[in-house]
Design an enzyme around this catalytic site. Structure first.
Site, short mmCIF file in Angstrom:
data_model
loop_
_atom_site.label_atom_id
_atom_site.label_comp_id
_atom_site.label_asym_id
_atom_site.label_seq_id
_atom_site.Cartn_x
_atom_site.Cartn_y
_atom_site.Cartn_z
CG HIS B 235 -1.98 1.21 0.78
ND1 HIS B 235 -2.98 1.16 -0.15
CD2 HIS B 235 -1.92 2.48 1.19
CE1 HIS B 235 -3.51 2.34 -0.29
NE2 HIS B 235 -2.89 3.18 0.52
CE1 TYR B 239 -2.20 7.72 -1.06
CE2 TYR B 239 -1.96 5.63 0.08
CZ TYR B 239 -2.76 6.64 -0.42
OH TYR B 239 -4.11 6.55 -0.30
CG HIS B 386 -9.09 1.19 -8.23
ND1 HIS B 386 -9.63 2.40 -7.86
CD2 HIS B 386 -7.99 1.03 -7.46
CE1 HIS B 386 -8.89 2.94 -6.91
NE2 HIS B 386 -7.89 2.12 -6.65
CG PHE B 387 -4.41 -1.17 -10.59
CD1 PHE B 387 -3.80 -1.29 -11.82
CD2 PHE B 387 -4.74 -2.32 -9.89
CE1 PHE B 387 -3.53 -2.53 -12.35
CE2 PHE B 387 -4.47 -3.57 -10.42
CZ PHE B 387 -3.87 -3.68 -11.66
CG HIS B 388 -5.01 0.17 -16.04
ND1 HIS B 388 -5.24 -1.09 -15.57
CD2 HIS B 388 -3.90 0.07 -16.83
CE1 HIS B 388 -4.32 -1.92 -16.05
NE2 HIS B 388 -3.50 -1.23 -16.81
NE ARG B 449 -5.79 -8.39 -10.76
CZ ARG B 449 -5.00 -7.79 -9.86
NH1 ARG B 449 -5.37 -7.70 -8.60
NH2 ARG B 449 -3.85 -7.26 -10.23
NE ARG B 450 -2.33 -10.49 -10.83
CZ ARG B 450 -1.74 -10.41 -9.64
NH1 ARG B 450 -2.04 -11.27 -8.70
NH2 ARG B 450 -0.85 -9.48 -9.41
C1 HEM Z 1 -0.64 1.14 -22.98
C2 HEM Z 1 -1.45 1.23 -22.00
C3 HEM Z 1 -1.92 0.06 -21.17
C4 HEM Z 1 -2.67 -1.03 -21.55
C5 HEM Z 1 -3.20 -1.32 -22.92
C6 HEM Z 1 -2.84 -1.86 -20.39
C7 HEM Z 1 -3.56 -3.04 -20.34
C8 HEM Z 1 -3.70 -3.87 -19.25
C9 HEM Z 1 -4.58 -4.99 -19.11
C10 HEM Z 1 -5.58 -5.45 -20.18
C11 HEM Z 1 -4.39 -5.55 -17.89
C12 HEM Z 1 -5.18 -6.70 -17.25
C13 HEM Z 1 -4.62 -8.03 -17.48
C14 HEM Z 1 -5.31 -9.11 -16.65
O1 HEM Z 1 -5.60 -8.94 -15.47
O2 HEM Z 1 -5.54 -10.19 -17.24
C15 HEM Z 1 -3.35 -4.80 -17.25
C16 HEM Z 1 -2.85 -5.06 -15.99
C17 HEM Z 1 -2.00 -4.22 -15.30
N1 HEM Z 1 -1.55 -2.97 -15.72
FE1 HEM Z 1 -1.86 -2.13 -17.51
N2 HEM Z 1 -2.20 -1.27 -19.33
C18 HEM Z 1 -1.64 -0.10 -19.77
C19 HEM Z 1 -0.92 0.82 -19.03
C20 HEM Z 1 -0.55 0.65 -17.72
C21 HEM Z 1 0.16 1.61 -16.92
C22 HEM Z 1 0.60 2.99 -17.40
C23 HEM Z 1 0.35 1.04 -15.69
C24 HEM Z 1 1.02 1.59 -14.48
C25 HEM Z 1 1.81 2.60 -14.44
C26 HEM Z 1 -0.22 -0.29 -15.73
C27 HEM Z 1 -0.19 -1.20 -14.69
C28 HEM Z 1 -0.77 -2.45 -14.71
C29 HEM Z 1 -0.69 -3.41 -13.62
C30 HEM Z 1 0.07 -3.22 -12.30
C31 HEM Z 1 -1.46 -4.52 -13.99
C32 HEM Z 1 -1.73 -5.77 -13.17
C33 HEM Z 1 -0.81 -6.87 -13.46
C34 HEM Z 1 -1.17 -8.09 -12.63
O3 HEM Z 1 -2.36 -8.39 -12.46
O4 HEM Z 1 -0.22 -8.71 -12.13
N3 HEM Z 1 -0.77 -0.50 -16.97
N4 HEM Z 1 -2.96 -3.76 -18.08
CU LIG Z 2 -3.95 -0.16 -0.74
#
Ligand code: HEM
Ligand SMILES: [Cu+2]
Lengths: 69, 597
Positions: B235, B239, B386-388, B449-450
């Site tokens: 968490h 921040y 949420h976190f996007h 997710r995932r």
């Molecule tokens: C080009 C832009 C982006 C696209 C198209 C994108 C797409 C995605 C998608 C579809 C997932 C979900 C996958 C799943 O749960 O099966 C994901 C997960 C995630 N994204 Fe992005 N994302 C983008 C940018 C970002 C940015 C800028 C960040 C953070 C600075 C970010 C951080 C994350 C994180 C932490 C996860 C979770 C990974 C996990 O579950 O272990 N993404 N993204």
């Molecule tokens: Cu938290």
């Protein structure tokens, strides 16, 4: 002594604000009352309240109970 | 030329060596963003079923790379660059010894390369190495030792970076006795204290458990313990991503809007509140974990709700500072002032749209934070939705907008195309609105997710706000727009770096409307805040950790399931309470001791 954001920020005064775009200097001396900010924040809270009411009706009243485990 | 002589010196004119290090850190950040965006679009098309050129088995390699490169590498390399700029600029003095600065930069770069290689090696079976552990990397998922070793080197690098900034500040304090800590330096120092506290847990988790386990030195680990230690860190790390964005909103955004920060004391209060409250809430990520008693989850929820306060204070202060700028530019009316703002400036519009997205992220964040309604969305794609909005937009878009403002001052080269920059930030906003909306809606339908193939044979998701397929399409369109936006950003920065140099690019920052002289002196008493933060962390974590360990042991029970922790609490609580009161008394003594220093 005014605070310690020393030289670098004091010189900032000589630079035109807004990265070079025109401004109305006279407005600076007026009392500043952030009513526009208040209005925006009230809007945010209004959306929040409506969202909560919405969640209550959609998620809880229109569905069967969700049981976990 | 006389114009050149008259022009105010830019940051790179005054501190060329520091500017070089900052640029190096930001290149690292932008490289990670590029890779992350490529994996992001692959993932988007794969899970929506629009294009599956890779095996679903590799999905987890992509997902780990996307998560680690974006939330560890992209964010933290940008942070160290920005913080170095902020310390040097606000103290108006160079770093003590740039050899140390290059050393921590080198450690971070080498560490991240090691971790990155261990992840990417998962794509080929020719190397016996993989690390598909996702960015949360807790047991029972296990990575190659190189993954953990790289992380350790990277994190120690950030520790040295913090020490570098603290030392520079101490030197400044000797030269300027009795002066208040300049605001930007204050923000850096409080954020780094939070980081030191938070990373202790992850260092312990990796060095005591995960690394020895992956090396085969110990047989087993206690998964609940490594999860809890991860979220102890997990968490505050959000921040850590957010504070550099807040720094830009507080100190740079008002200036671009033509105004100035409304209140310096309020900004200090906000950073102190984050230091105090961001760690004792980590258990809110474990609402559905068996092995932690409901009562501790409830305490964590209460702390989390308190944590809304500094963000609401920020909304007020930042918007009021921007409104002040609008009024100075001649803006009038209750909402009419919004029209007077510099919307053509990509740095301004980018940060404002990022802030708007953050406000939207606040809505879904409140749902996540509620112990009971969290059950509805837990582990669904609502959570990435949420976190996007938060790290993926509030932070990422602010960094990109901040780069448009800062890069010229670090290079003496004007931004290649502000028009493309404007289009880029608007595209990010649109793309994210679509992708995140679709993710939230699918999450409510129960889509996990995932998951590489979230469609199941013989099973239909319920219909609401459009069906599963329709939302997949929306998600994919949004993801594609985001990818295009990232390409535009990188291209603009790269072309800028080849453009001819120019003068007159300095953009000094004005002091706050209500300056540091209005802030109570106690705000600058960093020792006091460290003491209180440690006490709060202790209160929030001592009992849960004692419970987890007494339930399954430090190294776990080897195999099997982990029973729900229901009737053990009383027994443990009694034993632990004696320890707690003893240690609390010692800590309180320490804090009061600090008070009188
Ligand atoms: C080009 C832009 C982006 C696209 C198209 C994108 C797409 C995605 C998608 C579809 C997932 C979900 C996958 C799943 O749960 O099966 C994901 C997960 C995630 N994204 Fe992005 N994302 C983008 C940018 C970002 C940015 C800028 C960040 C953070 C600075 C970010 C951080 C994350 C994180 C932490 C996860 C979770 C990974 C996990 O579950 O272990 N993404 N993204
Ligand atoms: Cu938290």
């Amino acid at each position: 002594m005014a605070g310690s954001e020393t030289a670098s920020t004091v010189t900032g005064e000589m630079n035109p604000p807004g990265d070079g775009e025109p401004i109305h200097e006279d407005a600076e001396t007026e009392e500043f009352d952030p009513i526009g900010t208040l209005a925006l924040i009230m809007t945010y809270f209004a959306i929040l309240v409506i969202a909560w009411v919405y969640v209550y009706f959609i998620e809880f009243l229109s569905r069967d109970l969700t049981v976990i485990g | 030329m006389s114009a050149e002589l008259e022009a105010e010196p830019t940051f790179v004119d005054k501190f060329p060596e520091e500017a070089r290090i900052i640029r190096a850190a930001m290149w690292g950040s932008f490289l990670a963003l590029t890779l992350g965006a490529i994996f992001g679009i692959i993932q988007t098309l794969h899970r929506t079923g629009l294009a599956r050129p890779f095996s679903s088995v590799d999905y987890y390699t992509f997902l780990t790379a996307h998560g680690v490169f974006l939330v560890i590498s992209f964010t933290i390399f940008f942070l160290v660059g920005l913080f170095t700029w902020a310390v040097v600029r606000s103290l108006d003095r160079p770093l003590l010894n740039t050899k140390i600065t290059w050393t921590w930069y080198g450690m971070m770069a080498v560490g991240m390369t090691m971790t990155g290689i261990s992840i990417l090696a998962g794509f080929t079976s020719r190397i016996d190495m993989s690390a598909d552990v996702l960015f949360t990397f807790y047991a029972p998922l296990q990575a190659h030792p190189l993954f953990y070793t790289g992380l350790v080197v990277f994190i120690i690098g950030t520790w040295v970076a913090g020490a570098d900034w603290f030392r520079t500040w101490l030197a400044w304090r000797d030269e300027n006795p009795g002066e208040r800590i300049p605001l930007q330096t204050f923000m850096v120092l409080t954020t780094m204290i939070m980081w030191y506290i938070a990373t202790l847990a992850i260092a312990a988790s990796v060095l005591l458990f995960l690394l020895p386990w992956s090396l085969g030195l110990i047989e087993s680990v206690n998964p609940t313990l490594t999860r809890t230690l991860f979220w102890f860190f997990g968490h505050p790390v959000v921040y850590f991503w957010l504070m550099p964005a807040y720094m830009l909103w507080y100190t740079v955004l008002p200036k671009i809007a033509g105004g100035r920060l409304f209140s310096d004391p309020l900004a200090r209060v906000v950073f102190v509140l984050f230091l105090l409250l961001s760690t004792p809430v980590g258990i809110h990520h474990q609402y559905l974990d068996p092995g932690i008693a409901e009562g501790f989850k409830f305490i964590s929820m209460t702390n989390t709700m308190f944590l809304l306060l500094p963000s609401l204070l920020t909304a007020f202060t930042v918007v009021a500072s921007v409104e002040y700028g609008a009024r100075r530019r001649g803006g009038t009316g209750i909402f009419g002032w919004l029209r007077a703002l510099p919307w053509r400036n990509p740095a301004f519009t980018g940060m404002m749209l990022a802030g708007l997205m953050f406000a939207a992220g606040g809505f879904s964040g409140m749902i996540n934070a509620g112990l009971n309604i969290n059950y509805m969305i837990h582990n669904t794609i609502w959570v990435p939705g949420h976190f996007h909005l938060t790290v993926g937009t509030a932070v990422a878009l602010t960094f990109m907008a901040g780069a448009y403002w800062l890069w010229p001052q670090l290079t003496n080269r004007p931004l290649y195309s502000p028009q493309i920059g404007l289009a880029q930030v608007v595209l990010w906003f649109i793309g994210m609105a679509l992708m995140s909306n679709a993710m939230h809606a699918q999450g409510l339908l129960g889509v996990p997710r995932r998951t590489a193939e979230p469609e199941y044979a013989g099973f239909e998701y319920p219909m609401a706000f459009g069906g599963f397929e329709e939302l997949n399409l929306q998600l994919a369109i949004g993801g594609t727009i985001l990818f295009v936006s990232t390409v535009l950003f990188i291209a603009n920065i790269v072309i800028t770096s080849w453009s001819p140099k120019a003068s007159g690019l300095a953009r000094p920052l004005p002091p706050a409307l209500s300056g540091p002289e209005d802030a109570p002196k106690v705000l600058d008493n960093l020792r006091l805040w460290v003491g209180i933060a440690l006490v709060l962390v202790f209160l929030a974590y001592a009992l849960p950790l004692a419970g987890i360990i007494s339930n399954s042991g430090v190294f776990g029970t080897g195999a099997g399931t982990y029973p729900v922790w229901i009737d053990v609490p009383t027994a443990v609580a009694e034993r632990a309470l004696a320890v707690v009161t003893g240690v609390t008394a010692t800590l309180v003594n320490a804090v009061t001791g600090v008070f009188t220093l």
